[in-house]
Motif scaffolding. Sequence first.
Motif, short mmCIF file in Angstrom:
data_model
loop_
_atom_site.label_atom_id
_atom_site.label_comp_id
_atom_site.label_asym_id
_atom_site.label_seq_id
_atom_site.Cartn_x
_atom_site.Cartn_y
_atom_site.Cartn_z
N VAL A 1 0.76 -1.40 -0.08
CA VAL A 1 0.04 -0.07 -0.08
C VAL A 1 0.95 1.31 -0.10
CG1 VAL A 1 -1.49 1.47 1.54
CG2 VAL A 1 -2.00 -0.99 0.86
N GLU A 2 1.88 1.27 0.72
CA GLU A 2 2.67 2.47 1.05
C GLU A 2 3.41 2.70 -0.27
OE1 GLU A 2 6.89 3.60 3.60
OE2 GLU A 2 5.44 2.05 4.13
N ILE A 3 3.97 1.60 -1.01
CA ILE A 3 4.74 1.78 -2.15
C ILE A 3 3.93 2.35 -3.42
CG2 ILE A 3 5.75 0.68 -4.06
CD1 ILE A 3 7.08 -1.24 -1.82
N ASP B 1 3.40 -11.42 -4.56
CA ASP B 1 4.12 -12.41 -3.39
C ASP B 1 5.42 -12.26 -3.44
OD1 ASP B 1 3.23 -14.80 -1.38
OD2 ASP B 1 4.89 -15.57 -2.48
N THR B 2 6.18 -12.14 -2.06
CA THR B 2 7.52 -12.16 -1.99
C THR B 2 7.93 -13.29 -0.84
OG1 THR B 2 7.27 -9.79 -1.48
CG2 THR B 2 9.07 -10.46 -0.53
N ILE B 3 9.17 -13.78 -1.46
CA ILE B 3 9.71 -15.01 -1.06
C ILE B 3 11.28 -14.87 -0.60
CG2 ILE B 3 10.63 -17.37 -1.57
CD1 ILE B 3 7.97 -17.85 -2.85
N VAL B 4 11.78 -15.35 0.46
CA VAL B 4 13.13 -15.03 0.89
C VAL B 4 13.46 -16.50 0.75
CG1 VAL B 4 14.55 -14.78 2.91
CG2 VAL B 4 12.75 -13.03 2.43
N MET B 5 14.74 -16.69 0.12
CA MET B 5 15.39 -17.80 -0.20
C MET B 5 16.95 -17.98 0.51
SD MET B 5 14.44 -20.20 -1.99
CE MET B 5 15.43 -21.85 -3.01
N LEU B 6 16.96 -19.11 1.31
CA LEU B 6 18.39 -19.40 1.59
C LEU B 6 18.69 -20.76 1.58
CD1 LEU B 6 20.99 -18.32 3.44
CD2 LEU B 6 19.63 -18.99 5.29
N ASP B 7 19.93 -21.05 0.83
CA ASP B 7 20.33 -22.50 0.63
C ASP B 7 19.19 -23.37 -0.05
OD1 ASP B 7 22.94 -21.71 1.94
OD2 ASP B 7 22.24 -22.19 3.81
N ASP B 8 18.45 -22.74 -0.87
CA ASP B 8 17.63 -23.49 -1.59
C ASP B 8 16.18 -23.98 -0.51
OD1 ASP B 8 18.98 -23.78 -3.98
OD2 ASP B 8 19.95 -25.56 -3.34
N LYS B 9 16.15 -23.25 0.23
CA LYS B 9 14.94 -23.23 1.37
C LYS B 9 14.27 -21.94 1.25
CE LYS B 9 13.47 -24.33 6.15
NZ LYS B 9 13.83 -24.51 7.37
N ILE B 10 12.56 -22.04 1.12
CA ILE B 10 12.07 -20.72 1.04
C ILE B 10 11.61 -20.52 2.45
CG2 ILE B 10 9.77 -20.10 0.21
CD1 ILE B 10 9.92 -22.04 -1.81
N PHE B 11 11.81 -19.15 2.71
CA PHE B 11 11.19 -18.65 4.07
C PHE B 11 9.95 -17.67 3.72
CE2 PHE B 11 15.68 -18.55 6.63
CZ PHE B 11 15.72 -19.97 6.27
N GLY B 12 9.05 -18.37 3.87
CA GLY B 12 7.78 -17.41 3.76
C GLY B 12 7.57 -16.75 4.93
N LYS B 13 6.20 -16.48 5.40
CA LYS B 13 6.03 -15.83 6.85
C LYS B 13 6.12 -16.74 7.62
CE LYS B 13 2.82 -12.57 4.45
NZ LYS B 13 1.34 -12.45 4.16
N PRO B 14 6.77 -16.61 8.81
CA PRO B 14 6.88 -17.48 9.96
C PRO B 14 5.63 -17.67 10.68
CG PRO B 14 7.92 -15.19 10.59
CD PRO B 14 7.16 -15.24 9.23
N LYS B 15 5.45 -18.88 10.97
CA LYS B 15 4.12 -19.22 11.77
C LYS B 15 3.98 -18.98 13.20
CE LYS B 15 3.42 -23.49 8.56
NZ LYS B 15 4.60 -23.27 7.67
N ASN B 16 5.17 -18.67 13.77
CA ASN B 16 5.20 -18.38 15.03
C ASN B 16 6.50 -17.78 15.50
OD1 ASN B 16 6.93 -20.61 15.54
ND2 ASN B 16 5.08 -21.96 15.66
N LYS B 17 6.68 -17.39 16.84
CA LYS B 17 7.82 -16.62 17.31
C LYS B 17 9.23 -17.59 17.23
CE LYS B 17 5.39 -13.59 20.36
NZ LYS B 17 5.48 -13.15 21.64
N ILE B 18 8.89 -18.85 17.35
CA ILE B 18 10.17 -19.90 17.09
C ILE B 18 10.56 -20.26 15.93
CG2 ILE B 18 10.82 -22.28 17.58
CD1 ILE B 18 8.67 -22.18 20.15
N GLU B 19 9.57 -20.12 15.04
CA GLU B 19 10.18 -20.18 13.46
C GLU B 19 10.62 -18.65 13.17
OE1 GLU B 19 7.90 -22.57 10.03
OE2 GLU B 19 7.29 -20.58 10.09
N MET C 1 11.25 -4.85 -0.14
CA MET C 1 10.17 -4.41 0.82
C MET C 1 8.70 -5.09 0.25
SD MET C 1 9.50 -0.36 1.20
CE MET C 1 7.99 0.41 1.96
N GLY C 2 8.65 -5.60 -0.75
CA GLY C 2 7.50 -6.32 -1.16
C GLY C 2 7.01 -5.85 -2.73
#
Length: 184
Positions: A14-16, A67-85, A168-169
């Motif tokens: 929205v901001e962008i 949709d924005t995806i973060v990728m590290l070592d062939d692993k997708i990091f979407g939105k975390p499900k909780n604080k631990i993730e 930023m998205g």
Amino acid sequence: MRLFILASESKRRVEILKMLGYRFFVVPSRIEEEYRENSLITARRLAYQKALKVWKEYKFSTVLGADTIVMLDDKIFGKPKNKIEAKNMLKSLSGRWHKVITAVAILSPKGKVLFHDTAWVKFRNIDEEEIDEYIKTGEPLDKAGAYGVQGLGAKFLEKIRGDFYTVMGLPASKTDRALRSLLD
């Protein structure tokens, strides 16, 4: 220029779009985000699904999904499900380069456009205490990779290669060109 619909509740998107001078309505798509293919295909598929879900209800409108995806070592990091993730994601990103892909789908009576942009981000080394303090703010819990580049998460950034707005998205320049082609 005509109005369009943003199929996202993302405050960053929205901001962008407001920064670019657009007027639009927000109609969240609320799809189930599944990460089953490689990062690029997943980001493009999710952006398209978000736009399509809203477009089916408003067929005579132009609808933008992203949709924005973060990728590290062939692993997708979407939105975390909780604080631990979130904590595990941030620990993994500490001191490392990672890839950020933002895909955009625009559906319109004039046609459709689907594109993506990729940026590389390097975090400085961050300790567990900093991660815990950041998680307490709540900021990382609704963002891919568990950080907001435009917020408190900026303190972890060491370098960015590519478009800041992609991280930023929403890649600002590419999105502006695509919207102009379908709205004019």
